[in-house]
Design a protein around this motif. Structure first.
Motif, PDB file in Angstrom:
ATOM      1  N   LEU A 101     -99.788 -69.053  39.922  1.00 63.63           N
ATOM      2  CA  LEU A 101    -100.665 -69.637  40.943  1.00 63.63           C
ATOM      3  C   LEU A 101    -100.038 -69.865  42.306  1.00 63.63           C
ATOM      4  N   SER A 102     -98.758 -70.065  42.352  1.00 59.88           N
ATOM      5  CA  SER A 102     -98.101 -70.476  43.594  1.00 59.88           C
ATOM      6  C   SER A 102     -97.574 -69.257  44.348  1.00 59.88           C
ATOM      7  N   ASN A 103     -98.481 -68.531  44.957  1.00 59.11           N
ATOM      8  CA  ASN A 103     -98.135 -67.320  45.687  1.00 59.11           C
ATOM      9  C   ASN A 103     -98.831 -67.328  47.036  1.00 59.11           C
ATOM     10  N   ASP A 104     -98.309 -66.538  47.947  1.00 59.58           N
ATOM     11  CA  ASP A 104     -98.861 -66.507  49.292  1.00 59.58           C
ATOM     12  C   ASP A 104     -98.847 -65.070  49.794  1.00 59.58           C
ATOM     13  N   GLU A 105     -99.974 -64.623  50.297  1.00 60.91           N
ATOM     14  CA  GLU A 105    -100.072 -63.259  50.813  1.00 60.91           C
ATOM     15  C   GLU A 105     -99.190 -63.051  52.043  1.00 60.91           C
ATOM     16  N   ASP A 106     -98.811 -64.123  52.711  1.00 62.70           N
ATOM     17  CA  ASP A 106     -97.973 -64.025  53.905  1.00 62.70           C
ATOM     18  C   ASP A 106     -96.485 -64.095  53.589  1.00 62.70           C
ATOM     19  N   GLU A 107     -96.133 -64.330  52.335  1.00 63.32           N
ATOM     20  CA  GLU A 107     -94.734 -64.468  51.960  1.00 63.32           C
ATOM     21  C   GLU A 107     -94.353 -63.486  50.849  1.00 63.32           C
ATOM     22  N   VAL A 108     -94.690 -62.231  51.053  1.00 64.73           N
ATOM     23  CA  VAL A 108     -94.404 -61.237  50.017  1.00 64.73           C
ATOM     24  C   VAL A 108     -92.908 -60.944  49.897  1.00 64.73           C
ATOM     25  N   SER A 109     -92.130 -61.370  50.868  1.00 63.29           N
ATOM     26  CA  SER A 109     -90.682 -61.132  50.798  1.00 63.29           C
ATOM     27  C   SER A 109     -90.038 -61.867  49.626  1.00 63.29           C
ATOM     28  N   VAL A 110     -90.698 -62.878  49.092  1.00 66.05           N
ATOM     29  CA  VAL A 110     -90.141 -63.641  47.975  1.00 66.05           C
ATOM     30  C   VAL A 110     -90.692 -63.182  46.614  1.00 66.05           C
ATOM     31  N   MET A 111     -91.467 -62.109  46.616  1.00 59.71           N
ATOM     32  CA  MET A 111     -92.060 -61.663  45.349  1.00 59.71           C
ATOM     33  C   MET A 111     -91.005 -61.293  44.319  1.00 59.71           C
ATOM     34  N   GLY A 112     -89.919 -60.676  44.745  1.00 62.27           N
ATOM     35  CA  GLY A 112     -88.855 -60.333  43.806  1.00 62.27           C
ATOM     36  C   GLY A 112     -88.261 -61.572  43.159  1.00 62.27           C
ATOM     37  N   ASP A 113     -88.021 -62.609  43.981  1.00 58.72           N
ATOM     38  CA  ASP A 113     -87.507 -63.874  43.450  1.00 58.72           C
ATOM     39  C   ASP A 113     -88.499 -64.491  42.475  1.00 58.72           C
ATOM     40  N   ASN A 114     -89.783 -64.452  42.830  1.00 61.40           N
ATOM     41  CA  ASN A 114     -90.808 -65.031  41.955  1.00 61.40           C
ATOM     42  C   ASN A 114     -90.888 -64.292  40.621  1.00 61.40           C
ATOM     43  N   LEU A 115     -90.783 -62.963  40.671  1.00 59.50           N
ATOM     44  CA  LEU A 115     -90.823 -62.178  39.432  1.00 59.50           C
ATOM     45  C   LEU A 115     -89.588 -62.466  38.583  1.00 59.50           C
ATOM     46  N   SER A 116     -88.438 -62.553  39.223  1.00 60.31           N
ATOM     47  CA  SER A 116     -87.204 -62.877  38.488  1.00 60.31           C
ATOM     48  C   SER A 116     -87.327 -64.239  37.813  1.00 60.31           C
ATOM     49  N   TRP A 117     -87.875 -65.221  38.527  1.00 59.57           N
ATOM     50  CA  TRP A 117     -88.046 -66.559  37.970  1.00 59.57           C
ATOM     51  C   TRP A 117     -89.011 -66.533  36.793  1.00 59.57           C
ATOM     52  N   PHE A 118     -90.113 -65.796  36.920  1.00 57.12           N
ATOM     53  CA  PHE A 118     -91.080 -65.649  35.836  1.00 57.12           C
ATOM     54  C   PHE A 118     -90.383 -65.131  34.568  1.00 57.12           C
ATOM     55  N   LEU A 119     -89.565 -64.100  34.732  1.00 55.40           N
ATOM     56  CA  LEU A 119     -88.848 -63.534  33.588  1.00 55.40           C
ATOM     57  C   LEU A 119     -87.847 -64.537  33.022  1.00 55.40           C
ATOM     58  N   GLU A 120     -87.224 -65.298  33.889  1.00 52.82           N
ATOM     59  CA  GLU A 120     -86.269 -66.310  33.437  1.00 52.82           C
ATOM     60  C   GLU A 120     -86.973 -67.403  32.623  1.00 52.82           C
ATOM     61  N   VAL A 121     -88.140 -67.832  33.083  1.00 55.22           N
ATOM     62  CA  VAL A 121     -88.902 -68.852  32.347  1.00 55.22           C
ATOM     63  C   VAL A 121     -89.295 -68.314  30.973  1.00 55.22           C
ATOM     64  N   LEU A 122     -89.687 -67.038  30.899  1.00 51.51           N
ATOM     65  CA  LEU A 122     -89.996 -66.448  29.594  1.00 51.51           C
ATOM     66  C   LEU A 122     -88.773 -66.508  28.689  1.00 51.51           C
ATOM     67  N   GLY A 123     -87.603 -66.276  29.246  1.00 46.12           N
ATOM     68  CA  GLY A 123     -86.371 -66.383  28.469  1.00 46.12           C
ATOM     69  C   GLY A 123     -86.157 -67.791  27.939  1.00 46.12           C
ATOM     70  N   PHE A 124     -86.429 -68.792  28.778  1.00 48.86           N
ATOM     71  CA  PHE A 124     -86.310 -70.186  28.330  1.00 48.86           C
ATOM     72  C   PHE A 124     -87.295 -70.483  27.195  1.00 48.86           C
ATOM     73  N   LEU A 125     -88.446 -69.778  27.220  1.00 48.20           N
ATOM     74  CA  LEU A 125     -89.439 -69.934  26.147  1.00 48.20           C
ATOM     75  C   LEU A 125     -89.050 -69.152  24.892  1.00 48.20           C
ATOM     76  N   LYS A 126     -87.901 -68.492  24.939  1.00 52.35           N
ATOM     77  CA  LYS A 126     -87.352 -67.744  23.808  1.00 52.35           C
ATOM     78  C   LYS A 126     -88.218 -66.534  23.434  1.00 52.35           C
TER      79      LYS A 126
END
Length: 143
Positions: A101-126
């Protein structure tokens, strides 16, 4: 595809659409696909973050609706005093909701960081990370 060449298939090598809105829809579409495939469900919420993310990708709602709902999930983390908690399942699900939910069309430069974080959270969920990694390789084009 037992061995993944992470140098080739890393988040920074994703080729994104040049239009910011389309790039964001592409990424959120991937997050939705992964959450659906893993059977992750969000409880204790009035507006399901998965449904909201799907509605954004399908052009039914603006990103601002998603961003407003992200604050509800931040509040859930704050009320538990869990800003540094990476073990509690409910807190981790709140973090996944925020990724959706926390995304912004004007800040696409952080999409890689957001995707990396998403994958990291999945890892924490085992989660077995081979599933989302294979999905990422199939979903995106890479340099």
């Amino acid at each position: 595809m037992n061995q993944i060449d992470f140098k080739k298939y890393n988040v920074g090598a994703i080729i994104r659409p040049s239009d910011n809105r389309e790039a964001l829809k592409q990424q959120i579409g991937f997050l939705v696909k992964v959450v659906d495939a893993l059977g992750i469900k969000f409880s204790d919420c009035e507006d399901d973050p998965l449904r909201l993310a799907k509605d954004y990708v399908n052009g039914k709602i603006p990103i601002e609706v998603c961003k407003a709902e992200a604050s509800v999930w931040w509040a859930k983390i704050d009320e538990k005093g869990a800003i540094r908690d990476f073990q509690d399942k409910d807190v981790l699900l709140a973090r996944l909701a925020i990724c959706l939910l926390s995304n912004d069309e004007d800040e696409v430069s952080v999409m890689g960081d957001n995707l990396s974080w998403f994958l990291e959270v999945l890892g924490f969920l085992k989660v077995d990370m081979m599933t989302p990694m294979k999905m990422m390789i199939e979903y995106f084009d890479f340099k």
